[in-house]
Design an enzyme around this catalytic site. Structure first.
Site, PDB file in Angstrom:
ATOM      1  N   THR A 111       0.822  -1.217   0.000  1.00  0.00           N
ATOM      2  CA  THR A 111       0.000   0.000   0.000  1.00  0.00           C
ATOM      3  C   THR A 111       0.851   1.259   0.000  1.00  0.00           C
ATOM      4  O   THR A 111       0.323   2.366  -0.162  1.00  0.00           O
ATOM      5  CB  THR A 111      -0.945   0.028   1.212  1.00  0.00           C
ATOM      6  OG1 THR A 111      -0.178  -0.065   2.418  1.00  0.00           O
ATOM      7  CG2 THR A 111      -1.942  -1.121   1.142  1.00  0.00           C
ATOM      8  N   ILE A 119       8.296   0.711  -0.803  1.00  0.00           N
ATOM      9  CA  ILE A 119       8.927  -0.188  -1.769  1.00  0.00           C
ATOM     10  C   ILE A 119       7.912  -1.140  -2.367  1.00  0.00           C
ATOM     11  O   ILE A 119       7.958  -1.446  -3.562  1.00  0.00           O
ATOM     12  CB  ILE A 119      10.079  -0.964  -1.095  1.00  0.00           C
ATOM     13  CG1 ILE A 119      11.220  -0.014  -0.729  1.00  0.00           C
ATOM     14  CG2 ILE A 119      10.581  -2.084  -2.001  1.00  0.00           C
ATOM     15  CD1 ILE A 119      12.294  -0.633   0.151  1.00  0.00           C
ATOM     16  N   TYR A 172      15.027  -6.950  14.322  1.00  0.00           N
ATOM     17  CA  TYR A 172      14.732  -6.738  12.906  1.00  0.00           C
ATOM     18  C   TYR A 172      15.787  -7.402  12.030  1.00  0.00           C
ATOM     19  O   TYR A 172      15.458  -8.134  11.086  1.00  0.00           O
ATOM     20  CB  TYR A 172      14.680  -5.238  12.616  1.00  0.00           C
ATOM     21  CG  TYR A 172      14.634  -4.874  11.152  1.00  0.00           C
ATOM     22  CD1 TYR A 172      13.474  -5.033  10.417  1.00  0.00           C
ATOM     23  CD2 TYR A 172      15.759  -4.351  10.506  1.00  0.00           C
ATOM     24  CE1 TYR A 172      13.425  -4.687   9.066  1.00  0.00           C
ATOM     25  CE2 TYR A 172      15.726  -4.007   9.166  1.00  0.00           C
ATOM     26  CZ  TYR A 172      14.556  -4.172   8.454  1.00  0.00           C
ATOM     27  OH  TYR A 172      14.526  -3.836   7.119  1.00  0.00           O
TER      28      TYR A 172
END
Length: 265
Positions: A16, A19, A154
């Site tokens: 949405t 990237i 992450y």
């Protein structure tokens, strides 16, 4: 080089904005039928409208599904039907001191960043292999190789994607299906752009100057010394999904601006 994906169907997760959306638009411009995805129907509908405006005449639709769990992934796979191209882009990031990261946060990052791609690949790759052609791309990160001390939770998910993509490439050996990972560096995606706007306002400089200052401070090994644009990353994604990339599989394709200080991929 003219990339023509006419007759191919592409699913891009988390598309949405940023990237993901840029990659979806790039695939649509190359002629693919594209399925966008996001958690909320309103954002998906807005993204479809934007993508159609950028690629007039393209066949672009959207499916709202939360990929942080198995049910959402199954819903998206079922609604998409057979696809030829799968871009596993969805993911979350955010800094947090290691000693303050709860088990729940580790699990949240793992489920969305890693298991969403695992589940969709498991559901959609067999059809590609049976048909003798397909492309699977995982959006990893330079943080997979250059683990940030303030985002270990992450970085580990992005490293996991390198293992999965390489293993799946071997699994699909000789079938006409390729699997690759794309590794962006600092990129002016939606979240980063907001951060840069805040920096620019606080320091009385332009957003472009803030981006350069951020890269020089946080990623001093960068060769280009600036953030990439989302289209820079999307260009690599579209290439990896193309007919022309038939000999590229099991690769970690860096679009990191030279942040990772290595002469080998």
């Amino acid at each position: 080089m003219h990339i023509d994906l006419s007759g191919k169907t592409a699913l891009v997760t988390g598309s949405t904005a940023g990237i993901g959306l840029a990659s979806a638009i790039g695939l649509a411009k190359a002629g693919a039928r594209v399925i966008l995805n996001g958690r909320g129907s309103d954002r998906v509908e807005d993204a479809v409208r934007k993508a159609v405006s950028e690629a007039p005449g393209a066949d672009i639709s959207g499916v709202a599904a939360d990929l942080s769990g198995a049910d959402g992934a199954a819903r998206l796979a079922g609604a998409s039907g057979p696809v030829d191209i799968l871009v596993n882009n969805v993911g979350i990031f955010g800094p947090k001191p290691f000693f303050e990261i709860e088990d729940e946060t580790w699990e949240t990052f793992f489920q969305l960043n890693v298991m969403s791609g695992v589940r969709l690949s498991r559901a959609l790759m067999p059809g590609m292999m049976d048909r003798g052609w397909g492309r699977v791309v995982f959006l990893s990160s330079e943080s997979a190789l250059n683990i940030p001390a303030d985002m270990i939770h992450y970085g580990f998910t992005k490293t996991a994607l390198l293992s999965i993509s390489r293993g799946l490439a071997k699994l699909a050996s000789g079938t006409g299906v390729t699997v690759n990972a794309v590794l962006p560096g600092p990129t002016r995606s939606e979240g980063v752009e907001t951060m840069l706007e805040d920096m620019a306002r606080d320091d009385g400089i332009s957003v472009e100057e803030a981006g350069i200052a951020f890269v020089k401070s946080k990623r001093p090994s960068s060769i280009i010394q600036r953030p990439a644009e989302v289209e820079d990353i999307a260009n690599m994604v579209v290439y990896a999904c193309s007919m022309q990339a038939s000999a590229t599989s099991g690769a970690a394709l860096r679009v990191d601006g030279g942040v990772v200080d290595s002469i080998v991929p």
